[in-house]
Design an enzyme around this catalytic site. Structure first.
Site, PDB file in Angstrom:
ATOM      1  CE  LYS A  65     -16.264 -48.765 118.468  1.00 19.59           C
ATOM      2  NZ  LYS A  65     -16.062 -49.124 117.045  1.00 19.59           N
ATOM      3  N   GLY A 128     -10.412 -46.364 117.587  1.00 22.72           N
ATOM      4  CA  GLY A 128     -10.718 -47.780 117.795  1.00 22.72           C
ATOM      5  C   GLY A 128     -11.097 -48.511 116.524  1.00 22.72           C
ATOM      6  N   GLY A 222     -20.183 -48.398 104.691  1.00 15.83           N
ATOM      7  CA  GLY A 222     -20.081 -49.167 105.922  1.00 15.83           C
ATOM      8  C   GLY A 222     -21.252 -50.074 106.239  1.00 15.83           C
TER       9      GLY A 222
END
Length: 267
Positions: A65, A128, A222
């Site tokens: 990332k 990240g 999530g």
């Protein structure tokens, strides 16, 4: 046929193709979304690989990332501030970077009516994903935010004995399938919070969330973040804005497919 995909090191359990192929199917597109597993010693050549193989864009996951930040022609303001991108794409022969995790996490908070202003928030991890979470929290007027993370790969996270607050967020991959019995945070700590958020979506309820629920916390996984960041990715790649009605329809269809996938695969 336009080509897109996911770039990472280990991707065998990724749901990204399912998400984006559902979007293609709903809009009648004949495009493709593939997994690109690349070792770290070969990642430097991936931009050339994209050009040579007419790949217009890729989502990026760990550990890449931050790898392209100084190698792009343009980068979004959010991605600049976060210091990480999860979307790399080509437009007019130039490379662009964006961070759709930002939009995914913001949607998660909004959908679940989580007001972060004046709340005491603990973020577990400092990769990240945590940077995206921090940026969203600050943009939503949160100020009391503390990170808890490993100093190096061999050490453990040291939590203070009197750790307490309103919201605790796991941004690490600890507890993700297949290591579903792993959890960084003890019940002794969890019981001192009101809301637990885990960026993991496989399994849908991690041990972190299961134990948080047992301690009486409101728990959020999530899944919303996963779906919303994917839809934002597709909006950027196709230069469109989905209507609220269409977005809701696709989101519902994706959620159903993900649930069916877990039922059939047992995780």
């Amino acid at each position: 046929m336009r080509k897109f995909g996911l770039l990472g090191k280990k991707l065998s359990h990724s749901l990204s193709p399912l998400l984006h192929n559902t979007f293609f199917e709903d809009l009648g597109l004949k495009d493709e979304y593939k997994l690109y597993e690349v070792d770290e010693d070969k990642i430097g050549n991936f931009k050339n690989y994209m050009l040579e193989n007419s790949i217009e864009g890729v989502n990026i996951t760990v550990p890449y990332k931050k790898r392209f930040l100084d190698k792009l022609d343009y980068i979004s303001d959010e991605a600049k501030e976060i210091g990480a991108i999860n979307l790399l794409y080509i437009k007019d022969n130039k490379f662009y970077g964006d961070n759709t995790d930002y939009y995914g996490f913001k949607y998660t908070l909004t959908k679940n009516d989580i007001d972060v202003k004046d709340k005491k928030i603990a973020i577990i991890g400092k990769g990240g994903a945590s940077a995206s979470v921090y940026k969203v929290l600050r943009d939503m007027d949160a100020e009391d935010i503390v990170f808890y993370f490993r100093k190096d790969k061999l050490s453990k996270i040291e939590f203070p004995k009197n750790m307490a607050g309103d919201i605790i967020i796991n941004t690490t991959p600890v507890g993700m399938y297949p290591n579903v019995e792993d959890n960084l945070v003890s019940k002794e700590i969890l019981k001192n919070f009101k809301i637990a958020i885990d960026l993991i979506y496989n399994p849908i309820e991690t041990k972190f969330l299961k134990e948080a629920k047992e301690c009486g916390l409101k728990t959020i996984n999530g899944m919303d973040m996963l779906i919303e960041q994917a839809l934002k990715t597709d909006e950027i790649l196709y230069n469109i804005v989905l209507s609220t009605q269409l977005r809701k329809k696709i989101r519902k269809k994706i959620k159903k497919k993900v649930e069916e996938f877990y039922e059939n695969n047992g995780n």
